[in-house]
Design an enzyme around this catalytic site. Sequence first.
Site, PDB file in Angstrom:
ATOM      1  N   LYS A 111      54.748  59.859 104.819  1.00  0.00           N
ATOM      2  CA  LYS A 111      53.480  59.745 105.549  1.00  0.00           C
ATOM      3  C   LYS A 111      53.499  60.562 106.837  1.00  0.00           C
ATOM      4  CE  LYS A 111      51.575  55.499 103.651  1.00  0.00           C
ATOM      5  NZ  LYS A 111      51.058  54.156 103.934  1.00  0.00           N
ATOM      6  N   LYS A 191      52.062  60.297  90.764  1.00  0.00           N
ATOM      7  CA  LYS A 191      51.624  58.916  90.646  1.00  0.00           C
ATOM      8  C   LYS A 191      50.114  58.842  90.862  1.00  0.00           C
ATOM      9  CE  LYS A 191      52.104  54.602  93.088  1.00  0.00           C
ATOM     10  NZ  LYS A 191      52.759  53.768  94.082  1.00  0.00           N
ATOM     11  N   LYS A 194      44.547  57.363  95.058  1.00  0.00           N
ATOM     12  CA  LYS A 194      43.240  57.728  95.555  1.00  0.00           C
ATOM     13  C   LYS A 194      43.333  59.046  96.329  1.00  0.00           C
ATOM     14  CE  LYS A 194      39.317  55.905  97.969  1.00  0.00           C
ATOM     15  NZ  LYS A 194      38.870  55.151  99.140  1.00  0.00           N
TER      16      LYS A 194
END
Length: 327
Positions: A111, A191, A194
């Site tokens: 992240k 994977k 969204k």
Amino acid sequence: MKRIFSGIQPTGEIHIGNYLGAIQNWASLIDDYDCIYCIVDYHAITIDFDPGMMQSRIMETAIINIACGLDPDRCSLFVQSHVPEHTELTWIFNCITPIGELERMTQFKDKSKQHRHNINIGLLDYPALQAADILLYKAHFVPVGEDQFQHVELTREIARKFNRRFGETFPEPQVLPPDTPRILGLDGKKKMSKSMNNYVGLTEPEDEIWEKLRTAVTDEARKRRTDPGNPDRCNIFTIHTGFKSREDLEAIDRDCREAAIGCVDHKRILYDDMMAHLAPIRSRVRELRENVDYVKEALEKSARRCREIAVEVMDEVRAKTGIRPVN
Ligand code: TRP
């Protein structure tokens, strides 16, 4: 009854990867465990977010989870920020968690790369808040996917450290891994997520779902309709196992290998099976969207119940750490 805790981020749009990989599993556990499921709004604000969208995303997440089987009468489903003890316990955990442990979390590293302009303390501290979520209820099991194993392992370390320092308080929670295969996105590589825009949303219009499936990647070695396919290398086949048993898929498996059916033929069958499976969920979502008061009340009732547990555990934690006088 042993207790289960898990959390889901209020991203709003939930896809079939979330459903097959997590929510369906959670729903199957509610009669055998004391299940507590949490919509983690404080985790969601560790990356860029739109304050104006927050409440609708929380509600939509609640609606879809209830529609997928998290019946508010048989399990707890609540919003993290409704129980302020989550952040209070996080502070205690902050003071026994080495920064180095947080810095080596792969989710933090990933992240940090994705959000270079916003590497905030909350993003680093995310796993301490997650540990507080789980340990505040002294949960025994945590049903999560592989990407969260490291966070649960850190939760166990925090529990051990607290117990050693302040006396036996928390059980060491264990991961309860899902028995479903990992669902990749429509690109057949990453994977389903969204943010990658490679997903099929649970409540998307039918024609859009078909369009996404129609153009999804299958077995890339199969170039022509007449080439034999290999279901073991086909993400469409893997997704299909989420909606139909292996036995019922035997004919498709064979026909694909013999090139008796093409990829688009298979996608049609998957589409029909998937829509049949999702139909009751999708209609329940529509009902619940018309009945927002029921959903709000369910969230509040769960929060009241969870708060009772949280207050008691937090009281014990304060006593053990010397923060409140022991009578
Ligand atoms: N980090 C989890 C995820 O992104 C969500 C989560 C927050 C969670 N708190 C939790 C999962 C506690 C399990 C237990 O999927």
